[in-house]
Design an enzyme around this catalytic site. Structure first.
Site, mmCIF file in Angstrom:
data_model
loop_
_atom_site.group_PDB
_atom_site.id
_atom_site.type_symbol
_atom_site.label_atom_id
_atom_site.label_comp_id
_atom_site.label_asym_id
_atom_site.label_seq_id
_atom_site.Cartn_x
_atom_site.Cartn_y
_atom_site.Cartn_z
ATOM 1 C CD GLU A 18 -0.472 1.902 -11.809
ATOM 2 O OE1 GLU A 18 -0.669 1.469 -10.661
ATOM 3 O OE2 GLU A 18 -0.565 1.208 -12.825
ATOM 4 C CE LYS A 78 3.293 2.981 -1.326
ATOM 5 N NZ LYS A 78 2.266 2.445 -0.535
ATOM 6 C CE1 TYR A 125 -2.595 -2.680 -6.624
ATOM 7 C CE2 TYR A 125 -3.670 -0.616 -6.009
ATOM 8 C CZ TYR A 125 -3.085 -1.831 -5.651
ATOM 9 O OH TYR A 125 -3.000 -2.178 -4.335
ATOM 10 C CE LYS A 182 5.870 4.233 2.006
ATOM 11 N NZ LYS A 182 4.935 4.209 2.982
ATOM 12 C CB CYS A 229 -14.831 16.588 35.937
ATOM 13 S SG CYS A 229 -15.275 17.715 34.605
ATOM 14 C CB CYS A 288 -20.275 18.089 34.355
ATOM 15 S SG CYS A 288 -18.846 18.815 33.552
HETATM 16 S S1 IVH Z 1 1.007 -2.520 -7.214
HETATM 17 C C1 IVH Z 1 3.303 -6.322 -5.343
HETATM 18 N N1 IVH Z 1 -0.045 -0.141 -7.548
HETATM 19 O O1 IVH Z 1 0.911 0.063 -1.910
HETATM 20 C C2 IVH Z 1 2.311 -5.289 -4.906
HETATM 21 N N2 IVH Z 1 0.186 -0.970 -5.322
HETATM 22 O O2 IVH Z 1 3.251 -0.138 -0.165
HETATM 23 C C3 IVH Z 1 1.498 -4.870 -6.098
HETATM 24 N N3 IVH Z 1 -0.699 0.534 -3.592
HETATM 25 O O3 IVH Z 1 0.502 -3.308 -1.005
HETATM 26 C C4 IVH Z 1 0.893 -3.568 -5.814
HETATM 27 N N4 IVH Z 1 -1.392 2.103 -4.968
HETATM 28 O O4 IVH Z 1 -1.572 -1.797 -1.254
HETATM 29 C C5 IVH Z 1 0.338 -1.081 -6.665
HETATM 30 N N5 IVH Z 1 -1.008 1.908 -8.001
HETATM 31 C C6 IVH Z 1 -0.640 0.984 -7.112
HETATM 32 C C7 IVH Z 1 -0.837 1.138 -5.722
HETATM 33 C C8 IVH Z 1 -0.388 0.135 -4.857
HETATM 34 C C9 IVH Z 1 -1.310 1.714 -3.701
HETATM 35 C C10 IVH Z 1 -0.408 -0.123 -2.295
HETATM 36 C C11 IVH Z 1 -0.644 -1.606 -2.272
HETATM 37 C C12 IVH Z 1 0.664 -2.189 -1.818
HETATM 38 C C13 IVH Z 1 1.274 -1.041 -1.100
HETATM 39 C C14 IVH Z 1 2.767 -1.164 -0.953
#
Ligand code: IVH
Length: 692
Positions: A118, A120, A248, A336, A430, A453
């Site tokens: 998915e 992020k 999610y 990342k 200034c 100014c």
């Molecule tokens: S699953 C155990 N799915 O990324 C945590 N997190 O860096 C379950 N995040 O704290 C999260 N997109 O805020 C999940 N598709 C996604 C996500 C996602 C963004 C964030 C979430 C998490 C952080 C970790």
């Protein structure tokens, strides 16, 4: 009597159901079935019934999204189930390592493990609790064990269901509770959904643009803006921020056996949450890697910011076997993206002087390529930031783009610092007018305290003539610069006394463009009062506040005589705005400038027929605007549509009556043609409102 009561209860339930259905169509499916007008009618009927029968208002009624007064602080509450974090990876190799770890755990390296990948989303993680289908509490992640209860603010997010969907999203009928995750299903008694609250890039940029205009500190990235918006103490303010949500995970659900993450996503979707559709099921880790690489290149095409990908084991049983460490689940990992950063040298600091004197430092950089564009300047926000990051002139610095925005200096490469580097001194005068500087309020900003100014004057004039203010075209920054420097303009009131010979005396101003400019200045005298009020550039008065004030006061003169206590009585106008308006009009220089407007016959009143000219042709018709118009900004044409009794929509559907197409209309035009929506020009529209 009881029968009558039952009738009302049924009507309220029916209206709520219809509104929820149309909310989903609008906010989740992006495919509205009714016009804004029809939708408003449903909401108004419900509001009226609830007003007459307050005992029948349910906490999850669609009318209860923005309710209540500002709060003092957020309660910190424990999470029933800890919100763990995710382990991060930064390379393909680390992703393969993750896959190997999972196979080692299973004890069979030949078994295929399926993953769901998915996006992020770079937002704020939240936990949402539902009891018997109703949203009861939403909490930020906090430290994973305790977070802030932000329920009232979350309720303002239209994509967040206040009640779990009990309609089949396809047929719109009540579902019979088939719990197969494929069609609408009744929700579990107790349910926790996890997701991400985010601010789309467009809304983030707009928010920053407004904040810049109001000289409020801008947000560094969409994530901070989403966090800041969720933590506002007044839910009515949060409601204005266009926050969105992607769900999610199911954190907890009673009596629900789910076999795969794909089923989870289907359940969540059918309960009425928005699920990001860019997920992908991958049969092995190589497919996962391909998918991560694909999105790393596509990420800038998305309308929201993502900072990586999340890779999750699809099979829930396997997830349970893998379990978690005390920090993070073993069945999930994030990949990342490489941050879009670059290294360059800081060659100097320029100081910009804002409309109300705020001094903002800007880093001058040796030009460097960053994510496809050449960067030679970066914001430094304020002098505290320079101190905090210990930035010196001559330093090598790391710059980055966070989302689709202005670059910022992330850090200094201390190892590369040369002896000749020069510490940055806070200005004591200034840089433009040499006037005194200070910090009159408690904010971190230093201001030039000289109201005369020239830098401030130029900024105030530039704001005065801008699109959402007096909208005077032909007044480029170089013209303003010269007019102030040559003494033709001492404040924006002088604009209406400019003569042809003044303009032609400027560099690169021919007679024709000077005449055009004078014509445009003349036209602006009839501008509606709310734009004039906005143009005055009163601190904290953005276009929204200007609209509200213009609705309540018939003229600038009446507003000028009103006390802050009276102004504050207007709903949505807070004490900060009221005090700022009073201060502005009490100032003796304001009176001098207002006199210049009066003598030049600039409109400072509400038009007598304002709000009344309901045009038969457009009344109740829905309009959508696309492309660039010649005469009006988006906000103006929308105002015009509404003033004449029409509806201004934000997306197209088969129920849209007209599409007003300007220059470079984009995809909406094609869609309109496909849907058979009538396409008209700006002139056609003007004719419609004039000939009735
Ligand atoms: S699953 C155990 N799915 O990324 C945590 N997190 O860096 C379950 N995040 O704290 C999260 N997109 O805020 C999940 N598709 C996604 C996500 C996602 C963004 C964030 C979430 C998490 C952080 C970790």
């Amino acid at each position: 009597m009881n029968k009558e009561n039952d009738k009302i209860i049924n009507r309220i339930a029916n209206l709520s159901k219809q509104i929820r259905y149309h909310d989903r169509k609008y906010y989740l499916n992006n495919n509205p079935e009714i016009t804004d007008y029809e939708y408003d009618q449903l909401v108004n009927e419900l509001k009226q019934l609830e007003k007459e029968n307050p005992q029948l208002i349910l906490p999850d009624s669609p009318t209860q999204r923005v309710g209540g007064e500002p709060i003092k602080a957020f309660d910190t509450v424990p999470h029933k189930i800890p919100m763990l974090s995710i382990d991060n990876t930064y390379s393909e190799e680390e992703l393969r390592e993750f896959d190997k770890r999972i196979h080692r755990f299973i004890g069979d390296s030949t078994i295929k493990v399926e993953y769901v990948v998915e996006l992020k989303i770079d937002g704020i993680a939240i936990s949402l609790w539902y009891e018997n289908g109703s949203f009861i509490r939403g909490v930020t992640r906090g430290d994973g064990h305790r977070g802030d209860d932000v329920t009232t603010n979350l309720k303002t997010i239209k994509a967040l269901p206040l009640r779990i969907c009990d309609l089949d999203p396809v047929t719109g009928k009540t579902s019979k509770g088939k719990n197969d995750g494929k069609s609408g299903q009744l929700s579990p008694k107790s349910l926790e959904i996890r997701g991400e609250v985010y601010l789309p890039i467009k809304d983030f940029q707009e928010l920053n643009r407004m904040r810049e205009q109001e000289e409020e500190p801008i947000f560094a990235n969409p994530r901070n803006a989403a966090g800041g918006s969720l933590k506002l103490l007044d839910p009515r303010e949060t409601a204005k921020r266009s926050l969105h949500l992607f769900a999610y995970e199911i954190g907890h659900s009673d009596n629900l056996e789910i076999l795969t993450h794909m089923d989870t996503l289907n359940y969540i979707k059918n309960w009425g949450f928005s699920v990001n559709s860019n997920y992908c099921i991958c049969k092995d880790i190589e497919e996962v890697i391909d998918n991560c690489n694909k999105w790393e290149t596509l990420r800038n095409d998305l309308p929201y910011h993502i900072d990586g990908m999340v890779v999750k084991v699809n099979e829930i049983r396997l997830r349970e076997r893998l379990g978690s460490t005390n920090k993070a689940p073993r069945w999930m990992i994030s990949y990342k993206f490489h941050p879009e950063q670059a290294e360059t040298q800081l060659t100097g600091i320029s100081v910009q002087v804002g409309r109300s004197g705020t001094l903002t430092p800007v880093a001058d950089l040796k030009p460097v390529n960053l994510a496809g564009s050449t960067i030679s300047r970066a914001t430094l926000h304020n002098f505290d930031e320079i101190k905090r990051k210990d930035i010196r002139i001559g330093d090598y610095v790391i710059i980055q783009k966070a989302g689709d925005i202005i670059p910022q200096v992330v850090s200094v490469i201390k190892e590369k610092r040369e002896e000749s580097s020069i510490p940055v001194k806070e200005p004591t005068t200034c840089p433009v007018c040499n006037g005194n500087v200070g910090n009159p309020d408690t904010r971190v900003y230093i201001r030039c305290l000289n109201p005369l100014c020239s830098a401030q004057t130029k900024r105030r004039i530039t704001f005065f003539i801008s699109r959402n203010a007096m909208n005077i075209e032909g007044f480029g920054p170089a013209v303003v610069e010269q007019l102030v420097d040559k003494g033709f303009l001492q404040d924006y009131g002088d604009i209406y006394y400019l003569k042809l010979e003044d303009l032609v005396s400027l560099d690169r101003m021919a007679e024709k463009s000077s005449k055009n400019l004078l014509e445009n200045i003349e036209k602006s005298k009839d501008r509606d009062m709310q734009y004039f009020l906005h143009a005055l550039g009163i601190n904290h008065i953005g276009i929204n506040a200007a609209n509200l004030l213009a609705k309540h006061f018939n003229s600038i003169d009446i507003l000028a005589k009103t006390s802050k206590e009276e102004i504050e009585k207007i709903p949505e106008i807070g004490p900060k705005i009221a005090a700022s308006v009073e201060d502005f009009f009490k100032n003796s220089r304001t009176e001098v400038i207002l006199n210049k407007f009066r003598h030049a016959n600039v409109n400072m009143k509400k038009a007598e027929d304002e709000g009344l000219p309901i045009s038969q042709k457009i009344s109740r018709k829905s309009f959508l605007v696309t492309g660039t118009l010649e005469r009006y900004t988006r906000d103006e044409i929308k105002d015009l549509i509404k003033t004449h009794g029409g509806k201004a929509m934000s997306s197209i559907s088969k129920n849209t009556d007209y599409l007003i197409a300007g220059k470079e209309p984009g995809s909406k035009l094609k869609k309109a043609e496909e849907l058979g929506v009538e396409v008209i020009t700006e002139d056609d529209f003007l004719e419609m409102i004039n000939t009735t």
